[in-house]
Design an enzyme around this catalytic site. Structure first.
Site, mmCIF file in Angstrom:
data_model
loop_
_atom_site.group_PDB
_atom_site.id
_atom_site.type_symbol
_atom_site.label_atom_id
_atom_site.label_comp_id
_atom_site.label_asym_id
_atom_site.label_seq_id
_atom_site.Cartn_x
_atom_site.Cartn_y
_atom_site.Cartn_z
ATOM 1 N N CYS A 17 19.700 20.016 -16.122
ATOM 2 C CA CYS A 17 20.739 20.871 -16.249
ATOM 3 C C CYS A 17 22.054 20.712 -15.821
ATOM 4 O O CYS A 17 23.162 20.547 -16.629
ATOM 5 C CB CYS A 17 20.303 22.324 -15.680
ATOM 6 N N ASP A 53 21.951 26.712 -9.231
ATOM 7 C CA ASP A 53 20.813 26.053 -10.221
ATOM 8 C C ASP A 53 20.729 27.168 -11.405
ATOM 9 O O ASP A 53 20.051 28.127 -11.130
ATOM 10 C CB ASP A 53 19.449 25.901 -9.234
ATOM 11 N N SER A 71 23.537 18.076 -13.482
ATOM 12 C CA SER A 71 24.334 16.593 -13.536
ATOM 13 C C SER A 71 24.535 16.080 -14.884
ATOM 14 O O SER A 71 25.521 15.470 -14.886
ATOM 15 C CB SER A 71 23.544 15.782 -12.509
ATOM 16 N N ASN A 79 18.163 16.763 -13.054
ATOM 17 C CA ASN A 79 18.842 15.998 -13.839
ATOM 18 C C ASN A 79 18.432 16.332 -15.443
ATOM 19 O O ASN A 79 18.497 15.483 -16.165
ATOM 20 C CB ASN A 79 18.736 14.426 -13.689
HETATM 21 P P1 4NP Z 1 18.992 20.752 -12.429
HETATM 22 O O1 4NP Z 1 18.248 22.263 -12.755
HETATM 23 O O2 4NP Z 1 18.669 20.331 -11.047
HETATM 24 O O3 4NP Z 1 20.501 21.416 -12.488
HETATM 25 O O4 4NP Z 1 18.724 19.734 -13.488
HETATM 26 C C1 4NP Z 1 16.567 22.224 -12.711
HETATM 27 C C2 4NP Z 1 15.842 21.630 -13.498
HETATM 28 C C3 4NP Z 1 14.399 21.674 -13.389
HETATM 29 C C4 4NP Z 1 13.992 22.411 -12.130
HETATM 30 C C5 4NP Z 1 14.880 22.881 -11.265
HETATM 31 C C6 4NP Z 1 16.341 22.809 -11.389
HETATM 32 N N1 4NP Z 1 12.448 22.532 -11.980
HETATM 33 O O5 4NP Z 1 12.239 23.109 -11.031
HETATM 34 O O6 4NP Z 1 11.796 21.728 -12.815
#
Ligand code: 4NP
Length: 147
Positions: free
Chosen positions: A12, A120, A14, A10
Site C-alpha cells: 500500500c 496504514d 511504500s 509493501n
Molecule cells: P502497507 O499496508 O504496510 O502500507 O503495505 C498493509 C498491507 C497489508 C497488511 C497491513 C498493512 N496486512 O495486514 O496484510
C-alpha cells in the site's frame, strides 16, 4: 543516492512512496521499497494504490512486494519508514549500530521533528489512499528541495 521506502506489507504505502520518488528524483538515483513483513511477498501493489498512482500518471503495477533484508542496510543510503512501528522494527533489524542512522520517518521531511505517521490505509477505503498519496508527495517534495 539510493533510497529504500519501507512499510509493513509493501503493497500500500511504500510502493506509492517508491513511485512518487522515482517520478521526481534524478534518473541516476536508485529507489526501491520493501516490507518489514513478508506477508505479501511477490504480490503486486494493492489495486487501490495502483489506481491512485495511475490518476497521477505514475505506474506502480510492475512492482513486487518483498521483505526487508539486513543487506538493505548496506545497499541503501536512506531507509524511509512510513510509521513508528516500521521505524522500530527497522532499528531492531539493523545489523550494526552505524547503519541505524540511515533509518528515518518519512514525514519528518515535511514536518521536521514531529514524528508524524503515514496511516496504514489497508483496512479503509479509497479516500485513505488519496490521503496517503498527498502526505507522501509533500514529504518527497520537501526532501528533494534539500538534496
Ligand atoms: P502497507 O499496508 O504496510 O502500507 O503495505 C498493509 C498491507 C497489508 C497488511 C497491513 C498493512 N496486512 O495486514 O496484510
Amino acid at each position: 543516492m539510493k533510497i529504500l521506502m519501507v512499510c509493513l506489507g509493501n503493497i500500500c504505502r511504500s510502493p506509492l512512496a517508491q513511485g512518487i520518488m522515482e517520478k521526481h528524483a534524478p534518473e541516476q538515483w536508485h529507489i526501491d521499497s520493501a516490507g518489514t513483513s513478508g506477508w505479501h511477498a511477490s504480490e503486486r501493489p494493492d489495486t487501490r494504490s495502483i489506481l491512485i498512482a495511475k490518476e497521477r500518471d505514475i505506474s506502480i503495477e510492475q512492482q513486487r512486494s518483498r521483505q526487508v533484508t539486513t543487506e538493505d542496510f548496506e545497499t541503501f543510503d536512506i531507509i524511509f519508514a512510513m510509521d513508528s512501528s516500521n521505524f522500530s522494527n527497522l532499528i531492531q533489524l539493523a545489523p550494526n549500530e552505524s547503519v541505524k542512522n540511515k533509518v528515518r520517518l518519512i514525514l519528518n521531511e515535511s514536518y521536521p521533528g514531529e514524528n508524524r505517521q503515514v496511516p496504514d490505509p489497508y483496512t479503509g477505503g479509497q479516500e485513505g489512499f488519496s490521503h496517503v498519496y498527498e502526505l507522501l508527495e509533500e514529504a518527497i517534495q520537501s526532501f528533494l528541495k534539500t538534496h
